[in-house]
Scaffold this motif. Structure first.
Motif, PDB file in Angstrom:
ATOM      1  N   THR A  56       0.820  -1.221   0.000  1.00 44.58           N
ATOM      2  CA  THR A  56       0.000   0.000   0.000  1.00 44.58           C
ATOM      3  C   THR A  56       0.850   1.265   0.000  1.00 44.58           C
ATOM      4  O   THR A  56       0.357   2.344  -0.321  1.00 44.58           O
ATOM      5  CB  THR A  56      -0.949   0.043   1.219  1.00 44.58           C
ATOM      6  OG1 THR A  56      -0.189   0.193   2.423  1.00 44.58           O
ATOM      7  CG2 THR A  56      -1.812  -1.211   1.302  1.00 44.58           C
ATOM      8  N   MET A  57       2.122   1.152   0.359  1.00 44.12           N
ATOM      9  CA  MET A  57       3.016   2.307   0.374  1.00 44.12           C
ATOM     10  C   MET A  57       3.764   2.504  -0.942  1.00 44.12           C
ATOM     11  O   MET A  57       4.421   3.534  -1.132  1.00 44.12           O
ATOM     12  CB  MET A  57       4.056   2.154   1.503  1.00 44.12           C
ATOM     13  CG  MET A  57       3.487   2.141   2.901  1.00 44.12           C
ATOM     14  SD  MET A  57       4.810   1.853   4.116  1.00 44.12           S
ATOM     15  CE  MET A  57       3.867   1.845   5.649  1.00 44.12           C
ATOM     16  N   LEU A  69      -3.325  10.709  -1.541  1.00 46.73           N
ATOM     17  CA  LEU A  69      -2.999  10.905  -0.138  1.00 46.73           C
ATOM     18  C   LEU A  69      -2.730  12.373   0.144  1.00 46.73           C
ATOM     19  O   LEU A  69      -2.130  13.072  -0.674  1.00 46.73           O
ATOM     20  CB  LEU A  69      -1.754  10.092   0.237  1.00 46.73           C
ATOM     21  CG  LEU A  69      -1.833   8.568   0.124  1.00 46.73           C
ATOM     22  CD1 LEU A  69      -0.506   7.952   0.555  1.00 46.73           C
ATOM     23  CD2 LEU A  69      -2.967   8.018   0.970  1.00 46.73           C
ATOM     24  N   SER A  70      -3.155  12.821   1.293  1.00 43.84           N
ATOM     25  CA  SER A  70      -2.818  14.180   1.721  1.00 43.84           C
ATOM     26  C   SER A  70      -1.349  14.213   2.114  1.00 43.84           C
ATOM     27  O   SER A  70      -0.701  13.171   2.308  1.00 43.84           O
ATOM     28  CB  SER A  70      -3.683  14.590   2.914  1.00 43.84           C
ATOM     29  OG  SER A  70      -3.348  13.806   4.059  1.00 43.84           O
ATOM     30  N   HIS A  71      -0.811  15.424   2.256  1.00 44.42           N
ATOM     31  CA  HIS A  71       0.593  15.561   2.681  1.00 44.42           C
ATOM     32  C   HIS A  71       0.798  14.916   4.051  1.00 44.42           C
ATOM     33  O   HIS A  71       1.814  14.230   4.270  1.00 44.42           O
ATOM     34  CB  HIS A  71       0.970  17.040   2.738  1.00 44.42           C
ATOM     35  CG  HIS A  71       2.371  17.282   3.234  1.00 44.42           C
ATOM     36  ND1 HIS A  71       3.487  17.025   2.455  1.00 44.42           N
ATOM     37  CD2 HIS A  71       2.838  17.732   4.441  1.00 44.42           C
ATOM     38  CE1 HIS A  71       4.575  17.320   3.152  1.00 44.42           C
ATOM     39  NE2 HIS A  71       4.204  17.749   4.349  1.00 44.42           N
ATOM     40  N   PHE A  74       0.928  11.134   3.702  1.00 44.74           N
ATOM     41  CA  PHE A  74       2.200  10.696   3.116  1.00 44.74           C
ATOM     42  C   PHE A  74       3.312  10.741   4.150  1.00 44.74           C
ATOM     43  O   PHE A  74       4.119   9.807   4.258  1.00 44.74           O
ATOM     44  CB  PHE A  74       2.557  11.568   1.910  1.00 44.74           C
ATOM     45  CG  PHE A  74       3.828  11.149   1.220  1.00 44.74           C
ATOM     46  CD1 PHE A  74       3.809  10.143   0.276  1.00 44.74           C
ATOM     47  CD2 PHE A  74       5.043  11.761   1.543  1.00 44.74           C
ATOM     48  CE1 PHE A  74       4.985   9.741  -0.354  1.00 44.74           C
ATOM     49  CE2 PHE A  74       6.221  11.363   0.919  1.00 44.74           C
ATOM     50  CZ  PHE A  74       6.189  10.356  -0.034  1.00 44.74           C
ATOM     51  N   GLU A  75       3.371  11.815   4.925  1.00 44.76           N
ATOM     52  CA  GLU A  75       4.407  11.948   5.948  1.00 44.76           C
ATOM     53  C   GLU A  75       4.263  10.863   7.014  1.00 44.76           C
ATOM     54  O   GLU A  75       5.257  10.312   7.488  1.00 44.76           O
ATOM     55  CB  GLU A  75       4.335  13.336   6.599  1.00 44.76           C
ATOM     56  CG  GLU A  75       4.764  14.477   5.685  1.00 44.76           C
ATOM     57  CD  GLU A  75       6.202  14.359   5.242  1.00 44.76           C
ATOM     58  OE1 GLU A  75       7.075  14.123   6.108  1.00 44.76           O
ATOM     59  OE2 GLU A  75       6.472  14.487   4.024  1.00 44.76           O
ATOM     60  N   ALA A  76       3.015  10.552   7.380  1.00 41.01           N
ATOM     61  CA  ALA A  76       2.784   9.488   8.362  1.00 41.01           C
ATOM     62  C   ALA A  76       3.239   8.141   7.811  1.00 41.01           C
ATOM     63  O   ALA A  76       3.830   7.325   8.533  1.00 41.01           O
ATOM     64  CB  ALA A  76       1.304   9.440   8.745  1.00 41.01           C
ATOM     65  N   CYS A 165      15.625   5.495   3.595  1.00 41.20           N
ATOM     66  CA  CYS A 165      14.285   4.979   3.298  1.00 41.20           C
ATOM     67  C   CYS A 165      13.574   5.970   2.378  1.00 41.20           C
ATOM     68  O   CYS A 165      13.622   7.178   2.617  1.00 41.20           O
ATOM     69  CB  CYS A 165      13.466   4.810   4.577  1.00 41.20           C
ATOM     70  SG  CYS A 165      14.190   3.705   5.816  1.00 41.20           S
ATOM     71  N   THR A 166      12.906   5.465   1.364  1.00 38.00           N
ATOM     72  CA  THR A 166      12.180   6.380   0.483  1.00 38.00           C
ATOM     73  C   THR A 166      10.902   5.741  -0.046  1.00 38.00           C
ATOM     74  O   THR A 166      10.863   4.541  -0.338  1.00 38.00           O
ATOM     75  CB  THR A 166      13.062   6.832  -0.703  1.00 38.00           C
ATOM     76  OG1 THR A 166      12.330   7.760  -1.505  1.00 38.00           O
ATOM     77  CG2 THR A 166      13.497   5.648  -1.564  1.00 38.00           C
ATOM     78  N   LEU A 167       9.867   6.582  -0.160  1.00 42.24           N
ATOM     79  CA  LEU A 167       8.607   6.173  -0.778  1.00 42.24           C
ATOM     80  C   LEU A 167       8.484   6.742  -2.188  1.00 42.24           C
ATOM     81  O   LEU A 167       7.461   6.554  -2.845  1.00 42.24           O
ATOM     82  CB  LEU A 167       7.417   6.654   0.058  1.00 42.24           C
ATOM     83  CG  LEU A 167       7.337   6.189   1.513  1.00 42.24           C
ATOM     84  CD1 LEU A 167       6.065   6.731   2.169  1.00 42.24           C
ATOM     85  CD2 LEU A 167       7.372   4.672   1.616  1.00 42.24           C
TER      86      LEU A 167
END
Length: 260
Positions: A56-57, A69-71, A74-76, A165-167
């Motif tokens: 899901t990420m 997604l809201s900002h 995304f940060e969460a 780590c990166t999304l």
């Protein structure tokens, strides 16, 4: 039928199924899907699997294609992914190892300022500070998670992992975010750390994998999921189960609206 239902060729579907079969073979009980000749079955507790949360990420997954997604969301997710990675690093290094999130904001007591944060980190690693200037704007120096395994003799020189780590969808260049020549001046590590790139998705081609792995160890979705217990890994990560379930429900609604 594949073309009619999801605008995809049968050949593409066959490739996808073979890929899932390979993942099922080497992830075993850590994989939430079961594949046979006649059907694909989703585990009844699929939303509790680390693999599902990572899916899901992933920027290229249907979850992120169908749901905006809201900002804040995304940060969460970024923080949750760092926590998943922290657990995986601890599992990778084994008994006696330690791992922590160095990314900011941080709930472990890491000071917000980079200079103070380096003092704090040196205390955690039980090493001395380096003599180089530590720029305040650095935030985390490209390192989101740190794992290490000290020896019982407490002498200098130990295995240390610096993890980025990166999304992000385009993550190839993220492997270069950690500059060890700077870090060697900020804290005194007698043995150079191993740099790691953690992503919730997969590397799409062999060539890209080789390009990234020439610079950093890669922890992709399958490697991360394989390092985590399928039933208990989500438990210590606050809100992860609820986030995953919420995204599944939102994707289901979006698919119904678009008549998938």
């Amino acid at each position: 039928m594949a073309r009619e239902l999801i605008d995809t060729s049968e050949h593409q579907v066959a490739l996808a199924v073979r890929c899932m079969e390979r993942r099922s073979d080497f992830l075993a009980d850590s994989y939430p899907f079961r594949i046979s000749e006649d059907y694909l079955q989703v585990d009844t507790g699929a939303q509790e699997f680390p693999y599902t949360s990572l899916l899901t990420m992933t920027a290229t997954s249907p979850f992120n294609q169908l749901v905006d997604l809201s900002h804040a969301e995304f940060e969460a997710s970024a923080i949750q992914f760092e926590k998943i990675t922290e657990e995986a690093i601890r599992s990778l290094l084994g008994p006696g190892s330690k791992a922590l999130r160095f990314g900011y904001p941080n709930d472990l007591g890491r000071p917000p300022g980079f200079q103070e944060a380096m003092v704090w980190l040196a205390e955690q690693l039980k090493v001395e500070l380096g003599d180089s200037f530590r720029p305040p704007q650095r935030k985390d120096g490209g390192v989101d998670v740190i794992g290490w395994k000290p020896f019982p003799d407490n002498k200098s020189g130990m295995l240390v992992l610096f993890v980025q780590c990166t999304l992000q969808r385009d993550f190839t260049d993220k492997a270069a975010d950690i500059e060890l020549r700077h870090w060697s001046g900020w804290i005194k590590l007698q043995t150079l750390p191993t740099t790691v790139l953690a992503i919730p998705g997969h590397v799409s081609s062999h060539e890209k994998w080789e390009e990234i792995s020439a610079r950093s160890l890669i922890l992709d979705r399958c490697r991360l999921a394989g390092l985590l217990d399928a039933t208990n890994a989500n438990e210590p990560i606050e809100g992860l189960h609820e986030t995953t379930q919420n995204r599944i429900e939102r994707v289901s609604e979006a698919m119904n609206e678009t008549h998938w």
